[in-house]
Structure formats: structure tokens, C-alpha cells
Design a protein around this motif. Structure first.
Motif, short mmCIF file in Angstrom:
data_model
loop_
_atom_site.label_atom_id
_atom_site.label_comp_id
_atom_site.label_asym_id
_atom_site.label_seq_id
_atom_site.Cartn_x
_atom_site.Cartn_y
_atom_site.Cartn_z
N ALA A 71 0.84 -1.20 0.00
CA ALA A 71 0.00 0.00 0.00
C ALA A 71 0.88 1.25 0.00
CB ALA A 71 -0.92 0.00 1.22
N ILE A 72 1.92 1.23 0.85
CA ILE A 72 2.84 2.37 0.91
C ILE A 72 3.64 2.48 -0.38
CG2 ILE A 72 4.90 3.26 2.07
CD1 ILE A 72 3.79 2.02 4.66
N LYS A 73 4.10 1.35 -0.89
CA LYS A 73 4.95 1.35 -2.08
C LYS A 73 4.19 1.79 -3.33
CE LYS A 73 7.88 -1.74 -4.85
NZ LYS A 73 9.06 -0.85 -4.87
N LEU A 74 2.94 1.39 -3.45
CA LEU A 74 2.18 1.68 -4.67
C LEU A 74 1.37 2.97 -4.59
CD1 LEU A 74 0.88 -1.93 -5.46
CD2 LEU A 74 2.84 -0.75 -6.46
N ILE A 75 0.83 3.26 -3.39
CA ILE A 75 -0.07 4.41 -3.26
C ILE A 75 0.71 5.71 -3.07
CG2 ILE A 75 -1.87 5.47 -1.85
CD1 ILE A 75 -2.91 2.66 -1.29
N ALA A 76 1.78 5.66 -2.25
CA ALA A 76 2.52 6.89 -1.91
C ALA A 76 2.96 7.68 -3.15
CB ALA A 76 3.73 6.55 -1.04
N PRO A 77 3.54 7.02 -4.18
CA PRO A 77 3.96 7.80 -5.36
C PRO A 77 2.79 8.46 -6.09
CG PRO A 77 5.01 5.64 -5.33
CD PRO A 77 3.93 5.60 -4.30
N LYS A 78 1.61 7.85 -6.04
CA LYS A 78 0.46 8.37 -6.79
C LYS A 78 -0.14 9.60 -6.11
CE LYS A 78 -0.72 3.94 -8.91
NZ LYS A 78 -1.75 2.89 -9.09
N ILE A 79 -0.15 9.62 -4.79
CA ILE A 79 -0.73 10.77 -4.09
C ILE A 79 0.30 11.89 -3.91
CG2 ILE A 79 -2.42 9.37 -2.88
CD1 ILE A 79 -0.71 9.43 -0.43
N LYS A 80 1.54 11.63 -4.32
CA LYS A 80 2.61 12.64 -4.32
C LYS A 80 2.81 13.30 -2.96
CE LYS A 80 2.10 13.55 -9.26
NZ LYS A 80 1.83 14.56 -10.32
N LEU A 81 2.79 12.47 -1.93
CA LEU A 81 3.07 12.94 -0.58
C LEU A 81 4.34 12.28 -0.09
CD1 LEU A 81 -0.27 12.93 1.47
CD2 LEU A 81 1.14 14.90 0.89
N THR A 82 5.23 13.07 0.48
CA THR A 82 6.40 12.46 1.10
C THR A 82 5.94 11.73 2.36
OG1 THR A 82 6.87 14.39 2.50
CG2 THR A 82 7.86 14.34 0.28
N THR A 83 6.77 10.80 2.80
CA THR A 83 6.43 10.06 4.02
C THR A 83 6.27 11.01 5.20
OG1 THR A 83 7.74 8.19 3.20
CG2 THR A 83 7.14 8.17 5.52
N GLN A 84 7.15 12.03 5.29
CA GLN A 84 7.07 12.98 6.40
C GLN A 84 5.74 13.71 6.40
OE1 GLN A 84 9.73 12.42 4.14
NE2 GLN A 84 11.01 14.21 4.51
N LYS A 85 5.32 14.22 5.25
CA LYS A 85 4.05 14.96 5.18
C LYS A 85 2.87 14.06 5.52
CE LYS A 85 5.47 18.51 1.87
NZ LYS A 85 5.26 19.08 0.51
N PHE A 86 2.95 12.81 5.07
CA PHE A 86 1.87 11.86 5.37
C PHE A 86 1.75 11.63 6.88
CE2 PHE A 86 0.41 7.43 6.00
CZ PHE A 86 -0.87 7.57 5.48
N ILE A 87 2.90 11.47 7.56
CA ILE A 87 2.89 11.27 9.01
C ILE A 87 2.31 12.50 9.71
CG2 ILE A 87 4.32 10.92 11.07
CD1 ILE A 87 4.05 8.45 9.30
N TYR A 88 2.70 13.70 9.27
CA TYR A 88 2.17 14.92 9.88
C TYR A 88 0.65 15.01 9.69
CZ TYR A 88 6.98 16.62 10.33
OH TYR A 88 8.30 16.77 10.67
N ILE A 89 0.17 14.64 8.50
CA ILE A 89 -1.26 14.74 8.21
C ILE A 89 -2.07 13.79 9.08
CG2 ILE A 89 -3.01 14.24 6.44
CD1 ILE A 89 -1.02 15.35 4.38
N ILE A 90 -1.58 12.56 9.25
CA ILE A 90 -2.35 11.58 10.02
C ILE A 90 -2.03 11.61 11.51
CG2 ILE A 90 -2.51 10.05 8.02
CD1 ILE A 90 -0.50 8.19 9.48
N SER A 91 -1.10 12.48 11.93
CA SER A 91 -0.71 12.50 13.34
C SER A 91 -1.87 12.76 14.30
CB SER A 91 0.41 13.51 13.57
OG SER A 91 0.01 14.82 13.21
#
Length: 293
Positions: free
Chosen positions: A158-178
Motif C-alpha cells: 500500500a505504501i509502495k504503490l499508493i505513496a507515489p500516486k498521491i505525491k506525498l512524502t512520508t514525512q508529510k503523510f505522518i504529519y497529516i495523520i498524526s
């Protein structure tokens, strides 16, 4: 079927296999994750190390959320089989060791398997052996292990395939869901969830601050690398144990931890992971003045 498989593993137990699987099961423990992640982060590549830790910790958070919802007793707790060694606390479904070891195998295979042919067979063999050990030792049912492995695959891809498509860095994703991660602390009464969330937040904050203000990427000589790792790990272990004295538990039994104990664990691991991702590089930059932009 679960019961029959557990009973079969109990029937083949002997002294040699007991010691063998007690040894093997440790490869799915948090200490192995700490050693691997710190090697990757301090000595190999910060980006790879950060990604490795986030995927692993993400699967642990998912694991504990599922355990909290399913609330399935372990085989030895239900009296199906006896336990070999010390029984783990918490619920059974899914197996954290199986899920964690498979997550590590998938990530290491993805990052290093193509350039190092020995990596893939070694890491997946260890993951399978760790999974088998959990059934043999009476800690988990067969279905717990299978679900743990499936969750590892699901989260990883999910991380490997979805992350590139939503164009969010891992850091930004963690901040958003924090906010969600922190909010669930008041609902999920599981130690590993508190530890995983604390680590994810601290590592992300430290990773960003280190890149902005220190950006220490020196590789150095073999002896510099050895010195860096020794200093980093010794301080990490001192923090891990020392913070228990500064912020003591109310009980020595994990299964009896209070809500205060869980939040104090959150604080301990937050501090520990700030050292791993930020403090350590500040010290390295002062002791070993080799900086590469």
C-alpha cells in the motif's frame, strides 16, 4: 484447524528445538529492529533508514489496532498448549513477530535484494522461521501468523504503490495523520501502539530538523563508522534504560500497565527516537567533522 496445528507442534517439542526456536524468535523482536534501523540510518543512508523504520512502525501500529479489536487470547492463555519460555503479554491476532519480521524482509529485499543476491533468501528464510517459532512456542495460532504476514504485505505494498500516486512524502503523510494516531492513543490500550506512534512522530520530526540544520551524511573510514555506531547505540541503550528510572513504571508486569505507564512509555520512546534521528547526528557532526551536502 488452529488447535490441531498447535497441538501438533507441541507434540514434536524437544530440548534442541526449544532452544532453536527460542533463539530464532528473537529475530522478530524490537532489539533486532533497533540494530538494523540504526545501522541503516547512521551508517548507510538516512533516507533508506527512515523509510525502513516508518514501514516497520506503521505495520506495528496496524498490528496493535487489530489486536485491540479482535482481542483473541493466545494459545497458552486459552489452555490449548503450554508455552515454551516466557509467555508474551497482550492478544494473539495477528502475530507481531511474524508481521514485523516479514515487514523487515520485504523492505530489505526491496532496497538491497537486487544488488546483493544473498539478501533475499536470508531475510525471507528468517521471516518464515520466526513465524514458525511463534506457533511452536505456543505464543500464536497458525491463523495469527498468516494474518500477520498478510498485513505485512498489505501495508508494505500500500505504501509502495499508493505513496507515489498521491505525491506525498512520508514525512508529510505522518504529519497529516498524526492527529488520528494521537487520538487513537486514548482508545487503543496496547503498549506497542504507544511505542510505535511515539517513534513515528519523533523520527519524522528529527529527520526533518536534522536535514535542515545539520545534514550530516559523512561516511568516513571504517573506524569512524564503528565509533559512530558504538556511540549512537550506547547512548540509545542508556536512554532506553535510564528513562525508566527517571520516569518509572508503576508495575514491572507489562500486562498490568496503567494508562499513565503507557503515556510515560510514549515519552520515553519519543526522547529515544529524537536521539536516533537528531541528537546522534549533532554529536557525530561535532566529533567527526566530515560533512557532505
Amino acid at each position: 484447524m488452529d488447535r490441531a496445528i498447535s497441538l501438533w507442534f507441541e507434540s514434536i517439542r524437544n530440548g534442541f528445538l526449544d532452544y532453536f526456536f527460542l533463539f530464532i524468535t528473537e529475530f522478530g523482536d524490537e532489539l533486532v529492529f533497533l540494530i538494523l534501523s540504526s545501522i541503516l540510518y547512521w551508517l548507510v543512508n538516512k533516507e533508506i533508514g527512515y523509510r525502513f523504520m516508518m514501514i516497520f512502525l506503521g505495520t506495528i501500529a496496524v498490528n496493535d489496532a487489530i489486536k485491540f479489536l479482535v482481542a483473541r487470547p493466545r494459545p497458552f492463555q486459552a489452555g490449548v498448549v503450554s508455552v515454551v519460555g516466557e509467555g508474551s503479554y497482550g492478544y494473539s491476532m495477528p502475530s507481531g513477530h511474524a508481521q514485523g519480521s516479514m515487514t523487515m524482509a520485504l523492505t530489505l529485499h526491496d532496497d538491497f535484494g537486487k544488488t546483493n543476491q544473498w539478501v533475499t533468501p536470508v531475510v525471507f528464510t528468517m521471516a518464515i522461521l520466526v513465524s514458525i517459532s511463534r506457533i511452536y512456542l505456543g505464543q500464536h495460532y497458525f491463523s495469527d501468523v498468516i494474518v500477520g504476514i498478510l498485513v505485512a504485505f498489505a501495508v508494505f505494498y500500500a505504501i509502495k504503490l499508493i505513496a507515489p500516486k498521491i505525491k506525498l512524502t512520508t514525512q508529510k503523510f505522518i504529519y497529516i495523520i498524526s492527529p488520528v494516531l494521537i487520538g487513537l492513543l486514548f482508545l487503543i490500550d496496547e503498549k506497542n501502539y504507544f511505542v510505535a506512534v511515539a517513534a513515528m512522530l519523533a523520527l519524522t520530526i528529527g529527520y526533518d530538523l536534522e536535514k535542515k540544520y545539520i545534514n550530516y551524511t559523512a561516511k568516513g573510514t571504517v573506524w569512524v563508522q564503528v565509533a559512530k555506531y558504538a556511540i549512537g547505540l550506547i547512548v540509545a541503550l542508556l536512554l532506553k534504560e535510564g528513562l525508566k528510572m527517571v520516569l518509572p513504571y508503576t508495575t514491572d508486569i507489562d500486562a498490568d500497565m496503567t494508562q499513565l505507564d503507557l503515556f510515560l512509555d510514549f515519552v520515553r520512546y519519543f526522547i529515544l527516537c529524537l536521539w536516533l534521528s537528531l541528537g546522534s547526528f549533532f554529536v557525530f557532526s561535532k566529533l567527526f567533522k566530515q560533512k557532505q551536502a
